[in-house]
Design a protein around this motif. Structure first.
Motif, PDB file in Angstrom:
ATOM      1  N   ASP A  36      -6.185  21.450 -32.294  1.00  0.00           N
ATOM      2  CA  ASP A  36      -5.161  22.183 -31.562  1.00  0.00           C
ATOM      3  C   ASP A  36      -4.270  21.235 -30.762  1.00  0.00           C
ATOM      4  O   ASP A  36      -4.685  20.133 -30.388  1.00  0.00           O
ATOM      5  CB  ASP A  36      -5.801  23.178 -30.587  1.00  0.00           C
ATOM      6  CG  ASP A  36      -6.459  24.346 -31.301  1.00  0.00           C
ATOM      7  OD1 ASP A  36      -6.398  24.391 -32.539  1.00  0.00           O
ATOM      8  OD2 ASP A  36      -7.045  25.200 -30.610  1.00  0.00           O
ATOM      9  N   LYS A  41       0.366  28.036 -29.159  1.00  0.00           N
ATOM     10  CA  LYS A  41       0.834  26.683 -28.846  1.00  0.00           C
ATOM     11  C   LYS A  41       1.180  26.526 -27.366  1.00  0.00           C
ATOM     12  O   LYS A  41       1.366  25.392 -26.898  1.00  0.00           O
ATOM     13  CB  LYS A  41       2.082  26.356 -29.669  1.00  0.00           C
ATOM     14  CG  LYS A  41       1.886  26.431 -31.171  1.00  0.00           C
ATOM     15  CD  LYS A  41       3.216  26.230 -31.894  1.00  0.00           C
ATOM     16  CE  LYS A  41       3.087  26.380 -33.391  1.00  0.00           C
ATOM     17  NZ  LYS A  41       4.411  26.276 -34.066  1.00  0.00           N
ATOM     18  N   LYS A  76       4.243  35.968 -36.368  1.00  0.00           N
ATOM     19  CA  LYS A  76       4.625  34.611 -36.024  1.00  0.00           C
ATOM     20  C   LYS A  76       5.814  34.633 -35.066  1.00  0.00           C
ATOM     21  O   LYS A  76       6.657  35.514 -35.137  1.00  0.00           O
ATOM     22  CB  LYS A  76       4.974  33.817 -37.289  1.00  0.00           C
ATOM     23  CG  LYS A  76       3.848  33.795 -38.314  1.00  0.00           C
ATOM     24  CD  LYS A  76       2.518  33.299 -37.717  1.00  0.00           C
ATOM     25  CE  LYS A  76       1.385  33.343 -38.731  1.00  0.00           C
ATOM     26  NZ  LYS A  76       0.079  32.971 -38.121  1.00  0.00           N
ATOM     27  N   THR A  83       8.647  26.021 -28.232  1.00  0.00           N
ATOM     28  CA  THR A  83       7.523  26.153 -29.170  1.00  0.00           C
ATOM     29  C   THR A  83       7.788  27.192 -30.256  1.00  0.00           C
ATOM     30  O   THR A  83       6.944  27.382 -31.130  1.00  0.00           O
ATOM     31  CB  THR A  83       6.244  26.545 -28.424  1.00  0.00           C
ATOM     32  OG1 THR A  83       6.422  27.823 -27.778  1.00  0.00           O
ATOM     33  CG2 THR A  83       5.879  25.501 -27.379  1.00  0.00           C
ATOM     34  N   GLY A 115      -0.828  21.668 -27.693  1.00  0.00           N
ATOM     35  CA  GLY A 115       0.019  22.636 -27.025  1.00  0.00           C
ATOM     36  C   GLY A 115       0.310  22.298 -25.578  1.00  0.00           C
ATOM     37  O   GLY A 115       0.001  21.201 -25.096  1.00  0.00           O
ATOM     38  N   ASN A 155       4.644  31.839 -30.288  1.00  0.00           N
ATOM     39  CA  ASN A 155       3.210  31.520 -30.275  1.00  0.00           C
ATOM     40  C   ASN A 155       2.750  31.229 -28.855  1.00  0.00           C
ATOM     41  O   ASN A 155       2.038  30.256 -28.586  1.00  0.00           O
ATOM     42  CB  ASN A 155       2.891  30.330 -31.187  1.00  0.00           C
ATOM     43  CG  ASN A 155       3.346  30.556 -32.611  1.00  0.00           C
ATOM     44  OD1 ASN A 155       4.280  29.908 -33.090  1.00  0.00           O
ATOM     45  ND2 ASN A 155       2.717  31.489 -33.296  1.00  0.00           N
ATOM     46  N   ASP A 180      -2.348  26.928 -34.673  1.00  0.00           N
ATOM     47  CA  ASP A 180      -0.937  27.072 -34.345  1.00  0.00           C
ATOM     48  C   ASP A 180      -0.542  28.479 -33.919  1.00  0.00           C
ATOM     49  O   ASP A 180       0.617  28.713 -33.559  1.00  0.00           O
ATOM     50  CB  ASP A 180      -0.074  26.641 -35.536  1.00  0.00           C
ATOM     51  CG  ASP A 180      -0.028  25.130 -35.697  1.00  0.00           C
ATOM     52  OD1 ASP A 180      -0.375  24.430 -34.727  1.00  0.00           O
ATOM     53  OD2 ASP A 180       0.347  24.662 -36.782  1.00  0.00           O
ATOM     54  N   LYS A 192       4.382  16.657 -33.231  1.00  0.00           N
ATOM     55  CA  LYS A 192       4.313  17.490 -34.441  1.00  0.00           C
ATOM     56  C   LYS A 192       3.781  16.695 -35.623  1.00  0.00           C
ATOM     57  O   LYS A 192       4.010  15.509 -35.739  1.00  0.00           O
ATOM     58  CB  LYS A 192       5.737  18.028 -34.761  1.00  0.00           C
ATOM     59  CG  LYS A 192       6.210  19.061 -33.761  1.00  0.00           C
ATOM     60  CD  LYS A 192       7.561  19.587 -34.142  1.00  0.00           C
ATOM     61  CE  LYS A 192       8.052  20.644 -33.156  1.00  0.00           C
ATOM     62  NZ  LYS A 192       9.383  21.159 -33.511  1.00  0.00           N
TER      63      LYS A 192
END
Length: 214
Positions: free
Chosen positions: A170, A113, A91, A43, A172, A46, A110, A214
């Motif tokens: 969202d 995730k 990030k 990922t 994940g 995150n 994001d 994605k």
């Protein structure tokens, strides 16, 4: 009781590694860190790693410091609100936490995730409150593990899982690094309590889904 407003079948996957030894095994920690490393690589950070004790949190944090080239944040390094702010601003960051981060943390989009749960969140029998409640149930001839410890752990696991999907947009992964959820008779209670995200045990299958989503 109410159905979730989120489409977990499309938005999320539950990953339970098929080859991971149980938590009591001497090679569990080493293997769990390998799983954590390849998950956060998948990922690109995150990620929130929820631990069941301060000891586990510290050990995982120290192990990741040597393996991850992004920001590693640990609970206790600042107030909770400041830690969440750092996590969002950095990030590719990974936040390793325990206790209060299992609930009441809202990181939509994001910025989060991946949620990794190290073990099923049973309270320690040595905890004074847990010890007293177990003793009280035994005095009433009520079996404490199935009537108290499992239900409490189920609730905590649901709360931890709930950190991932916060909005309809969202997506994940929730990874549960505890084979007892599939090998023990009580594991089905945990799985049945979770949102209906498809369960995957093969990492290559998880990689495929992640790339396609994605």
């Amino acid at each position: 009781i109410l159905d979730s407003p989120f489409n977990y079948k499309e938005q999320a996957r539950t990953y339970i590694p098929g080859e991971l030894p149980p938590p009591a095994h001497p090679e569990y920690f080493q293997n769990s860190v390998i799983e954590i490393e390849r998950l956060i690589t998948l990922t690109d950070g995150n990620a929130l790693v929820l631990c069941t004790s301060n000891k586990n949190m510290t050990a995982i944090y120290n192990a990741l410091l040597e393996k991850w080239n992004g920001e590693i944040i640990v609970q206790g390094s600042a107030p909770r609100s400041e830690i969440v702010k750092q996590f969002i601003e950095n990030k590719r960051s990974v936040l390793v936490a325990t206790a209060s981060f299992w609930q009441g943390v809202d990181i939509p989009g994001d910025d989060l995730k991946l949620v990794i749960i190290d073990k099923l969140p049973f309270s320690s029998p040595q905890d004074p409150v847990t010890e007293a409640r177990i003793a009280n149930l035994k005095e009433q001839h009520i079996e404490p593990f199935s009537n108290y410890q499992i239900p409490q752990a189920v609730i905590t696991l649901k709360q931890g899982f709930g950190r991932l999907i916060r909005t309809a947009g969202d997506r994940g992964i929730v990874a549960i690094l505890d084979s007892r959820i599939v090998t023990k008779h009580y594991g089905r209670k945990f799985i049945n309590s979770l949102p209906k995200a498809p369960v995957i045990s093969d990492f290559s299958e998880l990689e495929t889904w992640w790339e396609q989503s994605k």
